[in-house]
Write an enzyme that holds these catalytic residues in place. Structure first.
Site, mmCIF file in Angstrom:
data_model
loop_
_atom_site.group_PDB
_atom_site.id
_atom_site.type_symbol
_atom_site.label_atom_id
_atom_site.label_comp_id
_atom_site.label_asym_id
_atom_site.label_seq_id
_atom_site.Cartn_x
_atom_site.Cartn_y
_atom_site.Cartn_z
ATOM 1 N N ASP A 1 -6.115 19.010 63.915
ATOM 2 C CA ASP A 1 -7.343 19.689 63.520
ATOM 3 C C ASP A 1 -8.464 18.867 64.165
ATOM 4 O O ASP A 1 -8.479 17.628 64.037
ATOM 5 C CB ASP A 1 -7.430 19.635 61.985
ATOM 6 N N HIS B 1 -14.324 16.939 57.741
ATOM 7 C CA HIS B 1 -13.014 16.338 57.988
ATOM 8 C C HIS B 1 -12.621 16.485 59.448
ATOM 9 O O HIS B 1 -13.116 17.372 60.146
ATOM 10 C CB HIS B 1 -11.942 16.995 57.097
ATOM 11 N N CYS C 1 -2.793 25.363 57.222
ATOM 12 C CA CYS C 1 -2.414 25.331 58.638
ATOM 13 C C CYS C 1 -0.926 25.571 58.878
ATOM 14 O O CYS C 1 -0.548 26.203 59.864
ATOM 15 C CB CYS C 1 -2.912 24.045 59.272
ATOM 16 N N ASP D 1 -0.890 18.935 61.984
ATOM 17 C CA ASP D 1 -2.015 18.210 61.371
ATOM 18 C C ASP D 1 -1.623 17.016 60.486
ATOM 19 O O ASP D 1 -2.183 16.828 59.406
ATOM 20 C CB ASP D 1 -2.887 19.183 60.546
ATOM 21 N N LYS E 1 -7.041 22.063 67.861
ATOM 22 C CA LYS E 1 -7.514 23.378 67.428
ATOM 23 C C LYS E 1 -8.686 23.204 66.483
ATOM 24 O O LYS E 1 -8.871 22.128 65.905
ATOM 25 C CB LYS E 1 -6.375 24.141 66.742
ATOM 26 N N HIS F 1 -19.329 21.414 61.820
ATOM 27 C CA HIS F 1 -18.467 22.583 62.032
ATOM 28 C C HIS F 1 -18.689 23.666 60.958
ATOM 29 O O HIS F 1 -19.004 23.356 59.800
ATOM 30 C CB HIS F 1 -17.000 22.130 62.019
ATOM 31 N N HIS G 1 -12.421 19.113 64.748
ATOM 32 C CA HIS G 1 -13.680 19.826 64.546
ATOM 33 C C HIS G 1 -14.884 19.114 65.153
ATOM 34 O O HIS G 1 -14.941 17.877 65.186
ATOM 35 C CB HIS G 1 -13.951 20.001 63.041
HETATM 36 C C1 VGL Z 1 -6.406 22.376 57.059
HETATM 37 C C2 VGL Z 1 -8.105 22.897 55.614
HETATM 38 C C3 VGL Z 1 -9.031 22.685 56.606
HETATM 39 C C4 VGL Z 1 -4.933 22.198 57.271
HETATM 40 C C5 VGL Z 1 -7.321 22.182 58.064
HETATM 41 O O1 VGL Z 1 -4.554 21.432 58.182
HETATM 42 O O2 VGL Z 1 -4.158 22.809 56.518
HETATM 43 N N1 VGL Z 1 -6.797 22.746 55.848
HETATM 44 N N2 VGL Z 1 -8.622 22.324 57.823
HETATM 45 ZN ZN ZN Z 2 -10.029 21.851 59.308
#
Ligand code: VGL
Ligand code: ZN
Length: 242
Positions: free
Chosen positions: A82, A117, A187, A44, A142, A88, A84
């Site tokens: 990430d 996000h 993540c 990410d 994902k 979401h 979404h």
């Molecule tokens: C993440 C919060 C929400 C991450 C992803 O990549 O750690 N954290 N979505």
């Molecule tokens: Zn996320």
């Protein structure tokens, strides 16, 4: 001084010199060398998680040069995103009266609520533009099921739905994973914990990660990772072969 005492001292100082020399030599050879059975996992490293993004992690952009520096040592690289849907289930905006960083209970368990996000197809969800790993063969997305989050690159938050990453890595005879990216306590940690559960030797490169840190979550994540056998290293512990 008796001759036997002199002999003991001479032997001890010899042993000492040997020990120092041996340690210096082994400090050099003890570096970890990624091989054909190793994969770098870049979690990410997207605009949303760096300065100017919708869920910016403090100093998140600082992981980019570290990852770029170590990446040439890896022939297998997986980048995750990430990814979404609008509205979401992990977005606070989906629940009237709820604010980001509060927690709610969903069908699969507790869910931290985030600002909107990494919405599919937006600039915010694009990879950080300075990330430079041209040999990357898989970019895995994902968190694309509207009702289920997925911190882990292996398994969604329902803890049942697989992303297919375990099969991909095992079919390619990958045994060791070197995990980097954002965020350490979400993540990265969930990915590393699932990697251990799937039987991979797992290293997390601390200086190639940054955390969000909600109520001590970075320290808690490291505790849990180390308890599950994840090895915590620095990028300088790697033998980069250059
Ligand atoms: C993440 C919060 C929400 C991450 C992803 O990549 O750690 N954290 N979505
Ligand atoms: Zn996320």
């Amino acid at each position: 001084m008796s001759s036997s005492r002199r002999t003991v001292l001479r032997t001890l100082s010899g042993a000492c010199i040997f020990w120092v020399a041996h340690r210096t030599a082994s400090a050099r050879v003890d570096k970890i060398k990624p091989d054909a059975a190793s994969a770098l996992i870049v979690v990410d490293v997207q605009n949303c998680f760096i300065a100017g993004g919708t869920l910016a992690v403090k100093h998140g952009e600082d992981v980019v040069p570290v990852i770029n520096r170590i990446a040439p040592a890896f022939q297998n690289v997986v980048i995750t995103q990430d990814w979404h849907t609008p509205g979401h289930a992990s977005f606070a905006s989906a629940y009237p009266g709820k604010k980001p960083f509060e927690t709610i209970k969903l069908a699969y368990g507790n869910q931290v609520l985030w600002p909107d996000h990494c919405v599919q197809g937006t600039q915010d969800a694009a990879l950080a533009k300075d990330l430079n790993i041209p040999q990357t063969e898989l970019i895995l997305r994902k968190g694309f099921h509207k009702d289920v989050d997925s911190y882990s690159a292996f398994r969604e938050a329902d803890r049942k739905t697989s992303t297919g990453l375990e099969g991909y890595l095992k079919q390619r005879a990958v045994k060791s994973l070197f995990v980097t990216g954002l965020a350490t306590d979400f993540c990265v940690a969930w990915t590393a914990l699932d990697a251990r559960e799937a039987g991979f030797e797992t290293w997390v490169i601390e200086d190639a990660c940054r955390g969000i840190d909600l109520h001590g979550s970075v320290a808690a994540a490291w505790n849990e990772m180390e308890r599950s056998g994840v090895k915590r290293i620095q990028s300088t512990d790697l033998e980069l072969g250059r």
